[in-house]
Scaffold this motif. Structure first.
Motif, PDB file in Angstrom:
ATOM      1  N   CYS A   1      59.918  29.409  38.290  1.00 15.50           N
ATOM      2  CA  CYS A   1      58.818  28.520  38.655  1.00 15.50           C
ATOM      3  C   CYS A   1      58.207  27.900  37.405  1.00 15.50           C
ATOM      4  O   CYS A   1      58.205  28.504  36.335  1.00 15.50           O
ATOM      5  N   VAL A   2      57.671  26.714  37.564  1.00 19.03           N
ATOM      6  CA  VAL A   2      56.950  26.049  36.497  1.00 19.03           C
ATOM      7  C   VAL A   2      55.521  26.584  36.439  1.00 19.03           C
ATOM      8  O   VAL A   2      54.926  26.693  35.378  1.00 19.03           O
ATOM      9  N   TRP A   3      54.982  26.960  37.586  1.00 19.92           N
ATOM     10  CA  TRP A   3      53.609  27.429  37.697  1.00 19.92           C
ATOM     11  C   TRP A   3      53.626  28.841  38.265  1.00 19.92           C
ATOM     12  O   TRP A   3      54.347  29.140  39.220  1.00 19.92           O
ATOM     13  N   ALA A   4      52.822  29.727  37.693  1.00 21.35           N
ATOM     14  CA  ALA A   4      52.800  31.125  38.143  1.00 21.35           C
ATOM     15  C   ALA A   4      52.198  31.277  39.534  1.00 21.35           C
ATOM     16  O   ALA A   4      52.493  32.232  40.235  1.00 21.35           O
ATOM     17  N   GLY A   5      51.362  30.326  39.967  1.00 17.20           N
ATOM     18  CA  GLY A   5      50.712  30.410  41.268  1.00 17.20           C
ATOM     19  C   GLY A   5      49.461  31.263  41.204  1.00 17.20           C
ATOM     20  O   GLY A   5      49.047  31.719  40.143  1.00 17.20           O
ATOM     21  N   ARG A   6      48.855  31.478  42.357  1.00 15.62           N
ATOM     22  CA  ARG A   6      47.631  32.264  42.396  1.00 15.62           C
ATOM     23  C   ARG A   6      47.456  32.901  43.764  1.00 15.62           C
ATOM     24  O   ARG A   6      48.123  32.521  44.732  1.00 15.62           O
ATOM     25  N   VAL A   7      46.533  33.845  43.816  1.00 11.40           N
ATOM     26  CA  VAL A   7      46.133  34.484  45.070  1.00 11.40           C
ATOM     27  C   VAL A   7      44.629  34.295  45.202  1.00 11.40           C
ATOM     28  O   VAL A   7      43.885  34.515  44.245  1.00 11.40           O
ATOM     29  N   VAL A   8      44.196  33.875  46.390  1.00  9.94           N
ATOM     30  CA  VAL A   8      42.773  33.760  46.689  1.00  9.94           C
ATOM     31  C   VAL A   8      42.494  34.677  47.880  1.00  9.94           C
ATOM     32  O   VAL A   8      43.120  34.537  48.937  1.00  9.94           O
ATOM     33  N   LEU A   9      41.576  35.604  47.669  1.00  9.10           N
ATOM     34  CA  LEU A   9      41.222  36.589  48.684  1.00  9.10           C
ATOM     35  C   LEU A   9      39.802  36.341  49.159  1.00  9.10           C
ATOM     36  O   LEU A   9      38.868  36.290  48.348  1.00  9.10           O
ATOM     37  N   ALA A  10      39.624  36.178  50.467  1.00 10.40           N
ATOM     38  CA  ALA A  10      38.276  36.134  51.044  1.00 10.40           C
ATOM     39  C   ALA A  10      37.813  37.580  51.152  1.00 10.40           C
ATOM     40  O   ALA A  10      38.528  38.432  51.684  1.00 10.40           O
ATOM     41  N   ALA A  11      36.624  37.855  50.618  1.00 11.26           N
ATOM     42  CA  ALA A  11      36.121  39.223  50.588  1.00 11.26           C
ATOM     43  C   ALA A  11      34.639  39.250  50.891  1.00 11.26           C
ATOM     44  O   ALA A  11      33.920  38.290  50.636  1.00 11.26           O
ATOM     45  N   THR A  12      34.207  40.378  51.432  1.00 12.91           N
ATOM     46  CA  THR A  12      32.781  40.623  51.619  1.00 12.91           C
ATOM     47  C   THR A  12      32.350  41.550  50.496  1.00 12.91           C
ATOM     48  O   THR A  12      32.857  42.667  50.385  1.00 12.91           O
ATOM     49  N   VAL A  13      31.457  41.057  49.646  1.00 16.17           N
ATOM     50  CA  VAL A  13      30.986  41.808  48.484  1.00 16.17           C
ATOM     51  C   VAL A  13      29.573  42.291  48.784  1.00 16.17           C
ATOM     52  O   VAL A  13      28.697  41.494  49.099  1.00 16.17           O
ATOM     53  N   THR A  14      29.372  43.605  48.694  1.00 10.70           N
ATOM     54  CA  THR A  14      28.068  44.203  48.982  1.00 10.70           C
ATOM     55  C   THR A  14      27.547  44.896  47.737  1.00 10.70           C
ATOM     56  O   THR A  14      28.253  45.709  47.132  1.00 10.70           O
ATOM     57  N   GLN A  15      26.337  44.524  47.364  1.00 16.72           N
ATOM     58  CA  GLN A  15      25.687  45.135  46.206  1.00 16.72           C
ATOM     59  C   GLN A  15      24.213  45.272  46.524  1.00 16.72           C
ATOM     60  O   GLN A  15      23.579  44.312  46.993  1.00 16.72           O
ATOM     61  N   GLU A  16      23.675  46.455  46.276  1.00 18.27           N
ATOM     62  CA  GLU A  16      22.262  46.740  46.534  1.00 18.27           C
ATOM     63  C   GLU A  16      21.865  46.394  47.972  1.00 18.27           C
ATOM     64  O   GLU A  16      20.806  45.827  48.228  1.00 18.27           O
ATOM     65  N   GLY A  17      22.750  46.692  48.908  1.00 15.90           N
ATOM     66  CA  GLY A  17      22.461  46.486  50.320  1.00 15.90           C
ATOM     67  C   GLY A  17      22.612  45.070  50.826  1.00 15.90           C
ATOM     68  O   GLY A  17      22.399  44.806  51.996  1.00 15.90           O
ATOM     69  N   ARG A  18      22.982  44.132  49.957  1.00 23.69           N
ATOM     70  CA  ARG A  18      23.150  42.741  50.376  1.00 23.69           C
ATOM     71  C   ARG A  18      24.622  42.365  50.349  1.00 23.69           C
ATOM     72  O   ARG A  18      25.297  42.560  49.338  1.00 23.69           O
ATOM     73  N   ALA A  19      25.089  41.809  51.457  1.00 22.66           N
ATOM     74  CA  ALA A  19      26.492  41.415  51.578  1.00 22.66           C
ATOM     75  C   ALA A  19      26.605  39.898  51.518  1.00 22.66           C
ATOM     76  O   ALA A  19      25.744  39.181  52.038  1.00 22.66           O
TER      77      ALA A  19
ATOM     78  N   GLN B   1      29.828  36.644  51.394  1.00 24.27           N
ATOM     79  CA  GLN B   1      31.234  36.261  51.396  1.00 24.27           C
ATOM     80  C   GLN B   1      31.568  35.643  50.046  1.00 24.27           C
ATOM     81  O   GLN B   1      30.814  34.804  49.546  1.00 24.27           O
ATOM     82  N   ARG B   2      32.675  36.070  49.459  1.00 25.09           N
ATOM     83  CA  ARG B   2      33.120  35.527  48.171  1.00 25.09           C
ATOM     84  C   ARG B   2      34.606  35.249  48.242  1.00 25.09           C
ATOM     85  O   ARG B   2      35.332  35.870  49.016  1.00 25.09           O
ATOM     86  N   LYS B   3      35.053  34.321  47.409  1.00 18.09           N
ATOM     87  CA  LYS B   3      36.476  34.078  47.221  1.00 18.09           C
ATOM     88  C   LYS B   3      36.844  34.660  45.867  1.00 18.09           C
ATOM     89  O   LYS B   3      36.314  34.230  44.845  1.00 18.09           O
ATOM     90  N   LEU B   4      37.730  35.650  45.869  1.00 16.49           N
ATOM     91  CA  LEU B   4      38.182  36.264  44.628  1.00 16.49           C
ATOM     92  C   LEU B   4      39.558  35.707  44.295  1.00 16.49           C
ATOM     93  O   LEU B   4      40.462  35.727  45.137  1.00 16.49           O
ATOM     94  N   VAL B   5      39.697  35.203  43.072  1.00 15.65           N
ATOM     95  CA  VAL B   5      40.954  34.612  42.610  1.00 15.65           C
ATOM     96  C   VAL B   5      41.594  35.579  41.630  1.00 15.65           C
ATOM     97  O   VAL B   5      40.929  36.059  40.701  1.00 15.65           O
TER      98      VAL B   5
END
Length: 124
Positions: A59-77, A79-83
């Motif tokens: 491949c010319v480009w390595a590509g990527r993964v994007v994960l939809a995740a629910t991130v919870t910190q200090e009781g607050r959730a 939605q985030r996209k983690l790459v």
């Protein structure tokens, strides 16, 4: 007989009991699972993109993964996209999706249940 009838009356209620979700503490998660990364809990919700270069291709480009995740910190959730390989800022540091398994192949699609993610926390 009355004892038996009383016991049977609770059987339908027992079927409605919910089992709390297990939260892993090793940074690894599959889709639908939650893991801890430092002071943050991350639930892997959905693979939005997996354009990684298959291991049996050039491949010319390595590509990527994007994960939809629910991130919870200090009781607050939220939605985030983690790459894959990119830090996402959170209070006190950053979380990063640093590995995704299995590797992609040109001849075998990845089933959602086969994905395994690792998320780490880096303090600032």
């Amino acid at each position: 007989m009355k004892t038996l009838l009383a016991a049977l009356a609770f059987v339908p209620l027992a079927a409605c009991a919910t089992i709390p979700a297990v939260v892993r503490d090793d940074g690894f998660a599959r889709l639908g699972e939650t893991t801890r990364a430092g002071p943050v809990s991350v639930r892997a919700d959905e693979v939005l993109e997996d354009s990684r270069c298959p291991m049996n291709a050039r491949c010319v480009w390595a590509g990527r993964v994007v994960l939809a995740a629910t991130v919870t910190q200090e009781g607050r959730a939220q939605q985030r996209k983690l790459v894959l390989g990119e830090p996402a800022l959170v209070r006190g540091g950053a979380i990063m999706l640093d590995s995704v398994e299995p590797p992609t192949r040109t001849d075998t699609p990845i089933k959602p249940g086969d994905y395994r993610f690792h998320i780490r926390f880096d303090a600032q």
